[in-house]
Write an enzyme that holds these catalytic residues in place. Structure first.
Site, short mmCIF file in Angstrom:
data_model
loop_
_atom_site.label_atom_id
_atom_site.label_comp_id
_atom_site.label_asym_id
_atom_site.label_seq_id
_atom_site.Cartn_x
_atom_site.Cartn_y
_atom_site.Cartn_z
N HIS A 85 0.82 -1.22 0.00
CA HIS A 85 0.00 0.00 0.00
C HIS A 85 0.85 1.27 0.00
CE1 HIS A 85 0.07 -0.23 4.55
NE2 HIS A 85 -0.02 1.09 4.44
N ASP A 220 1.13 -7.66 2.10
CA ASP A 220 1.28 -6.22 1.87
C ASP A 220 2.75 -5.79 1.71
OD1 ASP A 220 0.85 -3.51 1.74
OD2 ASP A 220 -0.55 -3.44 3.42
N SER A 654 3.85 2.24 8.28
CA SER A 654 3.65 1.24 7.24
C SER A 654 4.94 1.00 6.50
CB SER A 654 2.60 1.73 6.24
OG SER A 654 1.34 1.66 6.83
N1 ARG Z 1 -4.63 0.29 7.23
C1 ARG Z 1 -3.33 0.29 6.61
C2 ARG Z 1 -2.51 1.46 7.10
O1 ARG Z 1 -3.00 2.53 7.30
C3 ARG Z 1 -3.40 0.41 5.14
C4 ARG Z 1 -3.92 -0.78 4.50
C5 ARG Z 1 -4.13 -0.58 3.04
N2 ARG Z 1 -5.02 -1.61 2.58
C6 ARG Z 1 -6.31 -1.40 2.30
N3 ARG Z 1 -7.06 -2.42 2.06
N4 ARG Z 1 -6.81 -0.20 2.23
O2 ARG Z 1 -1.31 1.35 7.23
#
Ligand code: ARG
Length: 719
Positions: A85, A220, A654
């Site tokens: 992401h 991811d 992330s």
């Molecule tokens: N919740 C994750 C973060 O903020 C991002 C995940 C991205 N994936 C998704 N399905 N939107 O680090």
């Protein structure tokens, strides 16, 4: 019952204390207490190995990736790992319907096949200096009430001066709500190339349904390479550039993890607000979050309707959509968890404890009465502001149109300097090119119709732009009817030059404000922004200005009150380290979650053809054949896809490396769990978990699915 004052004080102060694995520590300022706690938890490294001014250390392997993620150097040839992401925008930009890397994945088998990513950069942290005294010297010249608004300018000016002629970038961060200022020097590398990515059905497996949730089966990750000049200096993209030789490279351990293992995470957490007051939490829960969620919900539906129809639109909107959806779910969950965990109560207890301590100290008199007053004054307008920024300006056309206001003002100002106008015009032109590239008219038209109606329905009648809605009613029909807004939105899209490259270029060649003032999109956008700016923005300025001063004072007191305790500053996109353990948890009564998820779970969730739960056929075959290679976990008899730890992270972390006690890479952190989504405001010691991609699943995908043994061969694998 008789109360023992000693115990009462202890209980009252309890929430302030850093609990369990809470804490995002500035790695260069690790106190002995924190370091010895790390050792107690299992760390096998010296402080020098974590961070050193004189020698290369782990911190030299960590980069700020793009605008808001973390990545780490994993090979002597500049290879970096980050989340899928985090690479998403670059992957989508490198994709087309014919070469759909987003959908199909991409693996460069040679350096020549890597894809340059315009606009993508990584930054290495070079050094940190405390500049608190210098900043305070400059702030002294201003009235307390002006400090908040002047601070940004002062810091920018100081940073620019410090960076001058060095080739480095400098940014000064405010810590403990303006009680400390630290200056960070960075080296930015702008030639970053895409090396590999799994298909989206792996990299985003589970989509928004599984986002912010455990159990989790998302692969991811993505792989990039940093390039430099032959002598290791940053440079813009050039075929002459060579793979960058990092000062420090993380070894990668495929030995696996078990429950209770030490885990340490370095990275760039973006923001937390752990000293938010109970009043701030109430505003969030009652007004800010629900408004944002409502508006984003409507916008996302309009986009999704177009994305599922057309793969080209899907590629065009993918990254923008994902960003909005990510925090749509976050803010919804955050408000729910803040309520569930009684965070307002917890904050009130902290405030009572503070007041008890501050009694008799004149400086802190009335502090929370003033905070209350500040919130009471702002509360009536808070929803309006959200509906402007997340609603009206949530239409990309409206956002671009509104951005033209300063150009309009400059053009109409006889004493504006020509060079300033030229500079503004350049900005407008590049913003327009970006806008057109991202603009999807069918969805945006529906967004505009939806948000205009929501603004009408949800905002107090006396705060709405009166002329706008009266004219709308007179010309397009009842304000309660969707049809009115659909018709009006079509009119706007048909009567604007902003959507037409040639017409807009002609306007910019000979800018005439009379033409701009007649433009339907511009007129609509400024009806809302002018209304807010002339009537309500002053309340917002008062609110943020006063709050800055009050929070600054509050934190000054807290620091004094807790001076013997280790305290960590709120996240502000500066490098932090945190530590904890691999650990399962109990999300609710009667339920206990395992600390790992495996390939078997992908099989359980797999739905062929589904938007979120499809998976590559080849992956399913590998799972069926149990073809795990060296990546299997012996005790699970499967490949571990993800695991959870007790680390304290937030957005911006992330892509961060998850390191074992020896500093070897065991995973990439990529998410937080739903039950602890109040984590920006309050760290819950029982429920907070960091969701990590197991490095073995990542290598399994690269190797077995991608066939990219070239990537594996570059790593320093610990087996
Ligand atoms: N919740 C994750 C973060 O903020 C991002 C995940 C991205 N994936 C998704 N399905 N939107 O680090």
């Amino acid at each position: 019952m008789k109360k023992f004052p000693g115990i009462l004080v202890f209980v009252l102060f309890f929430n302030f204390l850093v609990k369990a694995d809470e804490g995002m520590w500035l790695v260069q300022m690790l106190g002995d207490k924190v370091y010895s706690d790390m050792v107690k938890k299992g760390l096998k490294l010296s402080k020098e190995q974590l961070y050193s001014i004189n020698n290369n250390s782990i911190k030299d392997a960590i980069v700020l990736f793009g605008g808001g993620c973390t990545a780490e150097m994993v090979s002597k040839e500049g290879l970096v790992f980050t989340n899928h992401h985090c690479g998403y925008d670059a992957i989508a930009s490198a994709s087309s319907v014919e070469h759909n890397h987003l959908q199909n994945g991409f693996w460069a088998k040679t350096k020549g096949e890597e894809i340059a990513c315009a606009g993508l950069s990584v930054q290495f942290l070079i050094k940190i200096e405390d500049v608190t005294t210098k900043v305070n010297e400059s702030l002294k010249n201003y009235k307390t009430s002006d400090m908040a608004s002047k601070l940004g300018g002062i810091l920018n000016e100081m940073s620019a001066k410090a960076a001058e002629g060095t080739g480095f970038e400098v940014r000064i961060g405010s810590f403990f709500k303006g009680n400390q200022f630290l200056q960070f020097t960075y080296q930015r590398f702008k030639d970053v190339r895409l090396v590999g990515t799994p298909p989206e059905s792996i990299g985003k497996f589970g989509g928004d349904t599984d986002n912010w949730e455990w159990p989790r089966h998302t692969g991811d990750f993505s792989v990039f390479r940093v390039y430099s000049t032959a002598d290791g200096k940053p440079a813009d993209y050039s075929a002459e550039n060579v793979p960058y030789k990092p000062k420090y490279v993380l070894p990668v351990s495929i030995k696996g993890i078990k429950d209770g293992d030490y885990a340490m995470i370095y990275g760039y957490p973006g923001s937390t607000n752990r000293y938010e007051t109970s009043y701030g939490v109430k505003l969030k829960v009652d007004i800010d979050n629900p408004s944002l969620v409502n508006l984003r919900d409507a916008r996302l539906k309009c986009m999704m309707a177009e994305m599922i129809k057309d793969p080209a639109v899907k590629i065009q909107l993918a990254s923008y959509y994902a960003g909005i959806a990510n925090y749509w779910k976050f803010f919804d969950g955050e408000a729910k968890q803040l309520v569930k965990l009684n965070v307002v109560d917890l904050k009130q207890k902290d405030e009572a404890a503070f007041e008890a301590w501050a009694k008799g100290k004149a400086e802190y008199d009335n502090l929370f009465a003033d905070v209350k007053k500040t919130y009471d004054n702002w509360r009536p307008y808070a929803k309006h502001r959200m509906y402007l920024y997340e609603g009206i300006l949530g239409s990309p056309l409206m956002a671009f149109a509104a951005s033209l206001k300063s150009y309009d003002v400059a053009l109409s100002n006889a004493s504006a300097k020509p060079e300033d106008i030229t500079k503004l015009a350049q900005n407008v032109k590049s913003a327009h090119a970006r806008f057109l590239k991202g603009e999807n008219t069918p969805s945006d038209k529906n967004i505009l119709a939806a948000v205009l109606k929501m603004f009408y329905t949800d905002i107090d009648a006396d705060q709405r732009p009166q002329t706008f809605y009266t004219t709308l009613k007179n010309n397009y029909g009842a304000l309660e009817s969707n049809d009115t807004y659909q018709k009006y939105s079509s009119y706007v899209f048909d009567n604007t030059m902003l959507l037409n490259k040639d017409k807009f270029e002609a306007f910019m060649a000979k800018p005439d404000t009379a033409i701009l003032h007649k433009d339907a999109a511009y007129k609509t956008a400024v009806a809302f922004t002018d209304n807010f700016n002339s009537n309500y923005s002053k309340y917002y300025a008062d609110f943020t200005g006063t709050n800055y001063v009050l929070n600054n004072k509050y934190l000054k007191g807290v620091l004094e009150m807790q001076k013997d305790k280790p305290m960590y500053p709120d996240a502000n996109q500066t490098m932090r380290v945190n530590y904890g353990n691999v650990k399962s948890y109990a999300p609710k009564d009667g339920v206990k979650y395992s600390y790992i998820c495996t390939l078997n779970g992908i099989k359980e969730k797999y739905k062929p053809g589904d938007y979120e739960f499809d998976a590559p056929v080849k992956l399913m075959e590998l799972i069926d054949k149990k073809d795990y290679g060296q990546y299997a976990d012996k005790s699970a008899n499967d490949v571990v896809v993800t695991f959870i730890t007790t680390n304290d992270i937030t957005g911006g972390n992330s892509g961060s490396p998850v390191l074992n006690a020896k500093g070897e890479l065991i995973g990439l952190c990529f998410d937080g769990n739903y039950e602890a989504l109040g984590h920006k405001i309050a760290f819950d010691k029982d429920l907070t978990r960091t969701i990590c991609l197991d490095v073995r699943y990542m290598l399994f995908v690269i190797d077995k699915l991608g066939g990219a043994s070239n990537i594996i061969n570059e790593l320093n694998l610990i087996k």
